[in-house]
Design an enzyme around this catalytic site. Structure first.
Site, PDB file in Angstrom:
ATOM      1  N   PHE A  24     -16.255   2.092  -6.428  1.00 21.70           N
ATOM      2  CA  PHE A  24     -15.991   1.504  -5.108  1.00 21.70           C
ATOM      3  C   PHE A  24     -14.560   0.975  -5.075  1.00 21.70           C
ATOM      4  O   PHE A  24     -14.167   0.180  -5.927  1.00 21.70           O
ATOM      5  CB  PHE A  24     -16.977   0.366  -4.822  1.00 21.70           C
ATOM      6  CG  PHE A  24     -16.731  -0.301  -3.499  1.00 21.70           C
ATOM      7  CD1 PHE A  24     -17.065   0.338  -2.313  1.00 21.70           C
ATOM      8  CD2 PHE A  24     -16.151  -1.567  -3.433  1.00 21.70           C
ATOM      9  CE1 PHE A  24     -16.823  -0.265  -1.079  1.00 21.70           C
ATOM     10  CE2 PHE A  24     -15.918  -2.180  -2.211  1.00 21.70           C
ATOM     11  CZ  PHE A  24     -16.250  -1.517  -1.031  1.00 21.70           C
ATOM     12  N   GLY A  25     -13.787   1.419  -4.093  1.00 22.92           N
ATOM     13  CA  GLY A  25     -12.416   0.933  -3.910  1.00 22.92           C
ATOM     14  C   GLY A  25     -12.320   0.136  -2.621  1.00 22.92           C
ATOM     15  O   GLY A  25     -12.852   0.540  -1.586  1.00 22.92           O
ATOM     16  N   TYR A  26     -11.617  -1.004  -2.678  1.00 24.63           N
ATOM     17  CA  TYR A  26     -11.493  -1.867  -1.490  1.00 24.63           C
ATOM     18  C   TYR A  26     -10.043  -2.253  -1.200  1.00 24.63           C
ATOM     19  O   TYR A  26      -9.775  -2.953  -0.228  1.00 24.63           O
ATOM     20  CB  TYR A  26     -12.350  -3.134  -1.681  1.00 24.63           C
ATOM     21  CG  TYR A  26     -11.978  -3.887  -2.946  1.00 24.63           C
ATOM     22  CD1 TYR A  26     -12.569  -3.559  -4.165  1.00 24.63           C
ATOM     23  CD2 TYR A  26     -11.004  -4.873  -2.932  1.00 24.63           C
ATOM     24  CE1 TYR A  26     -12.201  -4.217  -5.329  1.00 24.63           C
ATOM     25  CE2 TYR A  26     -10.640  -5.534  -4.093  1.00 24.63           C
ATOM     26  CZ  TYR A  26     -11.239  -5.199  -5.285  1.00 24.63           C
ATOM     27  OH  TYR A  26     -10.858  -5.830  -6.445  1.00 24.63           O
ATOM     28  N   GLY A  27      -9.113  -1.842  -2.068  1.00 21.34           N
ATOM     29  CA  GLY A  27      -7.693  -2.172  -1.877  1.00 21.34           C
ATOM     30  C   GLY A  27      -6.879  -0.894  -1.921  1.00 21.34           C
ATOM     31  O   GLY A  27      -7.139   0.051  -1.166  1.00 21.34           O
ATOM     32  N   SER A  28      -5.929  -0.858  -2.858  1.00 18.34           N
ATOM     33  CA  SER A  28      -5.088   0.350  -2.934  1.00 18.34           C
ATOM     34  C   SER A  28      -5.905   1.581  -3.299  1.00 18.34           C
ATOM     35  O   SER A  28      -5.491   2.710  -3.021  1.00 18.34           O
ATOM     36  CB  SER A  28      -3.956   0.153  -3.944  1.00 18.34           C
ATOM     37  OG  SER A  28      -4.465   0.051  -5.247  1.00 18.34           O
ATOM     38  N   GLU A  99      -5.301  -0.506 -13.225  1.00 19.86           N
ATOM     39  CA  GLU A  99      -5.870  -1.804 -12.803  1.00 19.86           C
ATOM     40  C   GLU A  99      -5.792  -2.850 -13.914  1.00 19.86           C
ATOM     41  O   GLU A  99      -6.544  -3.821 -13.914  1.00 19.86           O
ATOM     42  CB  GLU A  99      -7.334  -1.610 -12.370  1.00 19.86           C
ATOM     43  CG  GLU A  99      -7.535  -0.574 -11.276  1.00 19.86           C
ATOM     44  CD  GLU A  99      -6.894  -0.951  -9.942  1.00 19.86           C
ATOM     45  OE1 GLU A  99      -6.850  -2.140  -9.617  1.00 19.86           O
ATOM     46  OE2 GLU A  99      -6.422  -0.034  -9.242  1.00 19.86           O
TER      47      GLU A  99
HETATM   48  C1  SIN Z   1      -9.284  -1.641  -5.438  1.00 14.50           C
HETATM   49  O1  SIN Z   1      -8.519  -1.060  -4.667  1.00 14.50           O
HETATM   50  O2  SIN Z   1     -10.515  -1.371  -5.425  1.00 14.50           O
HETATM   51  C2  SIN Z   1      -8.820  -2.645  -6.438  1.00 14.50           C
HETATM   52  C3  SIN Z   1      -7.589  -3.375  -6.063  1.00 14.50           C
HETATM   53  C4  SIN Z   1      -6.357  -2.525  -5.957  1.00 14.50           C
HETATM   54  O3  SIN Z   1      -6.098  -1.703  -6.841  1.00 14.50           O
HETATM   55  O4  SIN Z   1      -5.609  -2.682  -4.972  1.00 14.50           O
END
Ligand code: SIN
Length: 198
Positions: A24-28, A99
């Site tokens: 699951f990704g929520y940012g970049s 990460e």
């Molecule tokens: C994410 O995107 O899920 C983690 C935070 C990031 O790498 O910006």
């Protein structure tokens, strides 16, 4: 700053017979998918909100001028929308490195838009990590973001690209929208005509 979580993450999960894992990704990870995946689709996870509370010393800032990137903070009843990727376990070699500035992998339940669910993993930078910055006012966070730049580019581009990606997903994130609204004007896109008119 020695906060490299790569080795810890690589000991955290045994993939055994699993040939595919949901991430699951929520940012970049929503707007910059620089890794191989078999499938991706919008998903959400429960009990968390997205917050610009994690310091970035390696991607969107430097040790001298850290940027701010998102992590997840627990909040009862909340839902965080993002993007799910079905990946092969060897892709974690790349992701753990990407990460590494304080994020640890955690198991989570992903809910897909069609009502189905799956177990997967998510990277979270919790308050125990040395790069954690925590809450601040929207204008303080926006000012820090506007000033920071790192090897992966400008911190303000991380924020605006995330805001664009979330609106493409059709999700409203008030925290992200408030920070975009507080960003000082972008001087690099100043189109004032400086031609001498004499
Ligand atoms: C994410 O995107 O899920 C983690 C935070 C990031 O790498 O910006």
């Amino acid at each position: 700053m020695d906060i490299d979580t790569t080795a810890v993450n690589q000991r955290r999960h045994r993939f055994g017979e699993h040939e595919q894992v949901w991430l699951f990704g929520y940012g970049s990870l929503i707007f910059k998918a620089d890794f191989a995946y078999l499938e991706r689709k919008p998903a959400s996870i429960r009990g968390h909100v997205r917050r610009f509370w994690q310091g970035s010393h390696d991607h969107r800032g430097t040790p001298a001028c850290p940027g701010r990137v998102v992590t997840l903070a627990p909040q009862a009843g909340a839902t965080c929308a993002g993007m799910a990727y079905l990946i092969r376990p060897d892709v974690f070699d790349h992701l753990d490195h990407r990460e590494k500035n304080g994020y640890l992998r955690f198991s989570t339940t992903l809910a897909f838009d069609d009502g189905s669910q799956a177990q997967g993993l998510v990277y979270i930078a919790d308050p125990e990590n040395a790069a954690y910055l925590g809450p601040a006012t929207d204008s303080e966070i926006a000012r820090q973001i506007a000033a920071a730049i790192g090897p992966s580019g400008r911190n303000r581009d991380y924020l605006t690209e995330l805001a664009d990606a979330l609106s493409e997903l059709g999700t409203t994130d008030l925290h992200v929208q408030a920070l975009v609204a507080c960003l000082p004007p972008d001087s690099s896109t100043d189109t004032t005509d400086i031609t001498d008119s004499r």
